[in-house]
Design an enzyme around this catalytic site. Sequence first.
Site, PDB file in Angstrom:
ATOM      1  N   LYS A 172       0.823  -1.209   0.000  1.00  0.00           N
ATOM      2  CA  LYS A 172       0.000   0.000   0.000  1.00  0.00           C
ATOM      3  C   LYS A 172       0.859   1.262   0.000  1.00  0.00           C
ATOM      4  CE  LYS A 172      -2.278  -1.137   3.796  1.00  0.00           C
ATOM      5  NZ  LYS A 172      -1.752  -2.466   4.181  1.00  0.00           N
ATOM      6  N   ARG A 204      -9.370   0.750   9.342  1.00  0.00           N
ATOM      7  CA  ARG A 204      -8.986  -0.625   9.640  1.00  0.00           C
ATOM      8  C   ARG A 204     -10.041  -1.355  10.458  1.00  0.00           C
ATOM      9  NH1 ARG A 204      -3.040   0.077   9.169  1.00  0.00           N
ATOM     10  NH2 ARG A 204      -2.048  -1.955   9.336  1.00  0.00           N
ATOM     11  N   ARG A 263      11.611  -6.872   4.958  1.00  0.00           N
ATOM     12  CA  ARG A 263      11.572  -5.438   5.247  1.00  0.00           C
ATOM     13  C   ARG A 263      12.157  -5.159   6.630  1.00  0.00           C
ATOM     14  NH1 ARG A 263       5.842  -2.366   5.087  1.00  0.00           N
ATOM     15  NH2 ARG A 263       5.632  -3.097   7.228  1.00  0.00           N
ATOM     16  N   ARG A 284      11.552  -1.251  11.934  1.00  0.00           N
ATOM     17  CA  ARG A 284      10.229  -1.231  12.562  1.00  0.00           C
ATOM     18  C   ARG A 284      10.097  -2.345  13.580  1.00  0.00           C
ATOM     19  NH1 ARG A 284       5.409  -0.180   8.335  1.00  0.00           N
ATOM     20  NH2 ARG A 284       4.416  -1.500   9.912  1.00  0.00           N
ATOM     21  N   ARG A 292      -0.441  -9.448  13.392  1.00  0.00           N
ATOM     22  CA  ARG A 292      -0.982  -8.347  12.583  1.00  0.00           C
ATOM     23  C   ARG A 292      -1.935  -8.902  11.535  1.00  0.00           C
ATOM     24  NH1 ARG A 292       4.561  -6.013  10.856  1.00  0.00           N
ATOM     25  NH2 ARG A 292       3.431  -4.720   9.378  1.00  0.00           N
TER      26      ARG A 292
HETATM   27  P1  ADP Z   1       1.248  -2.403   7.930  1.00  0.00           P
HETATM   28  O1  ADP Z   1       0.113  -2.152   6.987  1.00  0.00           O
HETATM   29  O2  ADP Z   1       2.487  -2.884   7.245  1.00  0.00           O
HETATM   30  O3  ADP Z   1       0.871  -3.254   9.111  1.00  0.00           O
HETATM   31  P2  ADP Z   1       1.106   0.300   9.044  1.00  0.00           P
HETATM   32  O4  ADP Z   1       2.251   1.223   9.014  1.00  0.00           O
HETATM   33  O5  ADP Z   1      -0.105   0.668   8.249  1.00  0.00           O
HETATM   34  O6  ADP Z   1       1.722  -1.072   8.572  1.00  0.00           O
HETATM   35  O7  ADP Z   1       0.622   0.044  10.562  1.00  0.00           O
HETATM   36  C1  ADP Z   1       1.501  -0.357  11.568  1.00  0.00           C
HETATM   37  C2  ADP Z   1       0.754  -0.517  12.890  1.00  0.00           C
HETATM   38  O8  ADP Z   1       0.205   0.748  13.291  1.00  0.00           O
HETATM   39  C3  ADP Z   1      -0.454  -1.460  12.860  1.00  0.00           C
HETATM   40  O9  ADP Z   1      -0.088  -2.818  13.058  1.00  0.00           O
HETATM   41  C4  ADP Z   1      -1.281  -0.903  14.037  1.00  0.00           C
HETATM   42  O10 ADP Z   1      -0.752  -1.304  15.273  1.00  0.00           O
HETATM   43  C5  ADP Z   1      -1.066   0.597  13.912  1.00  0.00           C
HETATM   44  N1  ADP Z   1      -2.108   1.224  13.049  1.00  0.00           N
HETATM   45  C6  ADP Z   1      -1.889   1.824  11.857  1.00  0.00           C
HETATM   46  N2  ADP Z   1      -3.044   2.271  11.340  1.00  0.00           N
HETATM   47  C7  ADP Z   1      -4.019   1.929  12.225  1.00  0.00           C
HETATM   48  C8  ADP Z   1      -5.436   2.095  12.254  1.00  0.00           C
HETATM   49  N3  ADP Z   1      -6.089   2.702  11.251  1.00  0.00           N
HETATM   50  N4  ADP Z   1      -6.108   1.607  13.322  1.00  0.00           N
HETATM   51  C9  ADP Z   1      -5.484   0.999  14.326  1.00  0.00           C
HETATM   52  N5  ADP Z   1      -4.152   0.800  14.362  1.00  0.00           N
HETATM   53  C10 ADP Z   1      -3.414   1.257  13.324  1.00  0.00           C
END
Ligand code: ADP
Length: 191
Positions: free
Chosen positions: A14, A89, A128, A134, A146
């Site tokens: 994404k 989400r 990654r 991260r 996740r």
């Molecule tokens: P990825 O899609 O690779 O998991 P992101 O950078 O989008 O990575 O998100 C990393 C973490 O940040 C998620 O696992 C969650 O803990 C938190 N997070 C990100 N966006 C949201 C959201 N919209 N609602 C709840 N938690 C979120």
Amino acid sequence: MLNLILFGPPGAGKGTQSEKLIATYNLKHISTGDLLRAERQAGTELGNQANEYIAKGELVPDAVVIGMVRNYMQSHAEAAGFIFDGFPRTIPQAEALDQMLNEFNTSISMVLGLEVNEDELVKRLLLRGQTSGRVDDQSEETIRNRFHEYLNKTLPIQGYYSDQNKYHGINGLGEIGEINSELCKWIDSVN
Ligand code: ADP
């Protein structure tokens, strides 16, 4: 306004695809993951609290991310449109987003889903993790958690937007450029 949601599991691509689309369509990028990591880096209370969830591979509470998105949109009210990446989400987040966009007299134009199988995702995220630094890319256990959160809490959103005829799924395996062309084809069909 052109308002897109880039949907898909962790590691689907994404972020990579968002970067290309914001340049092509002159959109503002809202990545809640990036916003949360920036808060953490700045050492804010919100960032520290969110990091406890992130490190376990759990979702951060809805109210926190919804508030962050609202602030971002309010401070970019002049935008030609937004790409939402990693948000919404959960169903409550999707409902809050509809309401926020309504306040801007606009709505979601379409939801583009990048479809990738779990084994490929785990492989990509572990790779990654070797360079991203991260916390949530380091162990297979956190990564699988996740994915579990995604299946339980995020996937129902696909139905939420399918019911509105806004969801289009795209094969997320293949070359970055080809996937980008496929996304642009769908966007150009409504734009
Ligand atoms: P990825 O899609 O690779 O998991 P992101 O950078 O989008 O990575 O998100 C990393 C973490 O940040 C998620 O696992 C969650 O803990 C938190 N997070 C990100 N966006 C949201 C959201 N919209 N609602 C709840 N938690 C979120």
